[in-house]
Design a protein around this motif. Structure first.
Motif, short mmCIF file in Angstrom:
data_model
loop_
_atom_site.label_atom_id
_atom_site.label_comp_id
_atom_site.label_asym_id
_atom_site.label_seq_id
_atom_site.Cartn_x
_atom_site.Cartn_y
_atom_site.Cartn_z
N ILE A 85 0.85 -1.20 0.00
CA ILE A 85 0.00 0.00 0.00
C ILE A 85 0.88 1.24 0.00
O ILE A 85 0.63 2.21 -0.74
CB ILE A 85 -0.95 0.00 1.22
CG1 ILE A 85 -2.03 -1.07 1.05
CG2 ILE A 85 -1.60 1.38 1.39
CD1 ILE A 85 -2.86 -1.31 2.30
N ALA A 86 1.92 1.23 0.83
CA ALA A 86 2.84 2.38 0.86
C ALA A 86 3.45 2.61 -0.51
O ALA A 86 3.55 3.75 -0.99
CB ALA A 86 3.93 2.14 1.90
N LYS A 87 3.87 1.54 -1.17
CA LYS A 87 4.49 1.65 -2.49
C LYS A 87 3.50 2.19 -3.52
O LYS A 87 3.82 3.11 -4.29
CB LYS A 87 5.00 0.29 -2.93
CG LYS A 87 5.64 0.27 -4.30
CD LYS A 87 6.15 -1.12 -4.64
CE LYS A 87 6.80 -1.17 -6.02
NZ LYS A 87 7.31 -2.53 -6.34
N LEU A 88 2.30 1.63 -3.54
CA LEU A 88 1.33 2.03 -4.56
C LEU A 88 0.83 3.44 -4.33
O LEU A 88 0.60 4.19 -5.29
CB LEU A 88 0.16 1.04 -4.58
CG LEU A 88 0.49 -0.34 -5.16
CD1 LEU A 88 -0.66 -1.31 -4.94
CD2 LEU A 88 0.83 -0.25 -6.63
N ARG A 89 0.65 3.83 -3.07
CA ARG A 89 0.24 5.22 -2.80
C ARG A 89 1.31 6.20 -3.28
O ARG A 89 0.99 7.25 -3.83
CB ARG A 89 0.01 5.41 -1.30
CG ARG A 89 -1.27 4.79 -0.77
CD ARG A 89 -2.48 5.57 -1.21
NE ARG A 89 -3.70 5.06 -0.60
CZ ARG A 89 -4.92 5.41 -0.97
NH1 ARG A 89 -5.09 6.28 -1.96
NH2 ARG A 89 -5.97 4.90 -0.38
N PHE A 90 2.56 5.84 -3.07
CA PHE A 90 3.64 6.70 -3.55
C PHE A 90 3.59 6.80 -5.08
O PHE A 90 3.72 7.89 -5.65
CB PHE A 90 5.00 6.15 -3.11
CG PHE A 90 6.15 6.92 -3.69
CD1 PHE A 90 6.60 8.07 -3.07
CD2 PHE A 90 6.76 6.52 -4.86
CE1 PHE A 90 7.66 8.81 -3.62
CE2 PHE A 90 7.81 7.23 -5.41
CZ PHE A 90 8.26 8.37 -4.79
N GLN A 91 3.42 5.68 -5.75
CA GLN A 91 3.36 5.69 -7.21
C GLN A 91 2.14 6.46 -7.71
O GLN A 91 2.23 7.21 -8.68
CB GLN A 91 3.35 4.26 -7.73
CG GLN A 91 4.66 3.52 -7.49
CD GLN A 91 4.60 2.06 -7.87
OE1 GLN A 91 3.60 1.38 -7.64
NE2 GLN A 91 5.68 1.55 -8.45
N LEU A 92 1.03 6.31 -7.02
CA LEU A 92 -0.19 7.01 -7.41
C LEU A 92 0.00 8.53 -7.28
O LEU A 92 -0.56 9.30 -8.06
CB LEU A 92 -1.36 6.54 -6.55
CG LEU A 92 -2.76 7.00 -6.95
CD1 LEU A 92 -3.10 6.56 -8.38
CD2 LEU A 92 -3.81 6.46 -5.98
N ALA A 93 0.80 8.95 -6.31
CA ALA A 93 1.05 10.38 -6.12
C ALA A 93 1.73 11.02 -7.33
O ALA A 93 1.66 12.23 -7.52
CB ALA A 93 1.91 10.60 -4.87
N GLY A 94 2.37 10.20 -8.16
CA GLY A 94 3.06 10.73 -9.33
C GLY A 94 2.28 10.61 -10.62
O GLY A 94 2.85 10.79 -11.69
N THR A 95 0.98 10.30 -10.53
CA THR A 95 0.18 10.11 -11.74
C THR A 95 -0.91 11.18 -11.87
O THR A 95 -1.33 11.77 -10.87
CB THR A 95 -0.51 8.73 -11.74
OG1 THR A 95 -1.48 8.67 -10.68
CG2 THR A 95 0.51 7.61 -11.56
N GLY A 96 -1.33 11.40 -13.10
CA GLY A 96 -2.49 12.26 -13.38
C GLY A 96 -2.39 13.64 -12.76
O GLY A 96 -1.34 14.28 -12.77
N ASP A 97 -3.50 14.08 -12.17
CA ASP A 97 -3.52 15.43 -11.59
C ASP A 97 -2.96 15.45 -10.17
O ASP A 97 -3.07 16.46 -9.48
CB ASP A 97 -4.94 16.02 -11.62
CG ASP A 97 -5.97 15.18 -10.87
OD1 ASP A 97 -5.59 14.13 -10.29
OD2 ASP A 97 -7.15 15.56 -10.86
N ASN A 98 -2.33 14.35 -9.76
CA ASN A 98 -1.63 14.36 -8.48
C ASN A 98 -0.25 15.00 -8.60
O ASN A 98 0.35 15.35 -7.59
CB ASN A 98 -1.45 12.93 -7.95
CG ASN A 98 -2.77 12.28 -7.59
OD1 ASN A 98 -3.72 12.95 -7.20
ND2 ASN A 98 -2.84 10.96 -7.74
#
Length: 230
Positions: A85-98
């Motif tokens: 979860i920590a890894k995916l949340r970090f990766q999600l932070a770098g996508t789209g309008d994040n």
């Protein structure tokens, strides 16, 4: 990762510092992913906020997160679920309008993802894993850095987990020295810098010292943020 990258001139300056550090110390080390096959190094952070690009990346991460969060709710001591979860949340932070690619900075939504990533990481650490995941620790170094949450004490902790699992190198200890300076851990910063210099080729030590001092100066010019819940 470590600095306020919003200004184009400053961003180029910091990139030049780290790229020259990487070249100086052989490249392919902490600055380009903290070792062989891992991602999440400083160079990745400059490219896309440490996350994945691609139109569907956010959807893919979200689906995987849903599954992992269900696992974590069912079994709060599931270390594998928390670290992913920590890894995916970090990766999600770098996508789209994040993540604002034009200024290379996390948006408010991206910062929220980083906070959730950090929360999962801290819950994982609270379970006292015998050997914390060093690949995700390298991502958390970025998450807690200047472009992220600016919590340098926690960035130092994550960096130390990375160092514990790697062969000693000038690059690793140089980064620890810089982070520790940001955390106001002056003795640790000094010791890490001394270690970095001792591991560097003799002919490169003066340049390395100058690079570390320059990076420290940039980082300590910006006050450390206080942790926020999220």
């Amino acid at each position: 990762m470590l600095f306020d990258l919003r200004g184009r001139g400053r961003r180029r300056t910091i990139q030049a510092i780290y790229l020259s550090l990487a070249v100086l110390m052989g490249g392919g080390l902490v600055l380009f992913g903290i070792g062989g096959n891992t991602s999440g190094g400083l160079f990745d952070a400059f490219k896309s906020g440490g996350g994945s690009s691609g139109a569907n990346a956010g959807d893919v991460f979200t689906k995987r997160l849903d599954t992992l969060q269900k696992r974590s709710r069912t079994n709060p001591t599931d270390q594998a679920a928390l670290v992913q979860i920590a890894k995916l949340r970090f990766q999600l932070a770098g996508t789209g309008d994040n993540y604002n690619q034009s200024v290379q900075a996390y948006t408010d939504k991206g910062k929220q993802e980083l906070r959730q990533s950090a929360d999962a990481w801290q819950r994982y650490l609270a379970l006292n894993p015998p050997k914390p995941d060093d690949t995700v620790a390298s991502l958390m170094v970025q998450a807690y850095g200047q472009a992220g949450l600016q919590q340098y004490d926690k960035a130092v902790q994550a960096m130390e987990f990375v160092i514990d699992t790697r062969q000693p190198s000038a690059a690793l200890y140089a980064q620890l020295a810089i982070l520790a300076a940001g955390a106001k851990q002056d003795r640790k910063s000094t010791l890490a810098e001394e270690k970095a210099l001792s591991l560097a080729p003799k002919a490169s030590r003066t340049t390395l010292k100058q690079q570390i001092d320059s990076a420290k100066g940039q980082l300590t010019a910006v006050p450390q943020s206080t942790p926020s819940s999220g």
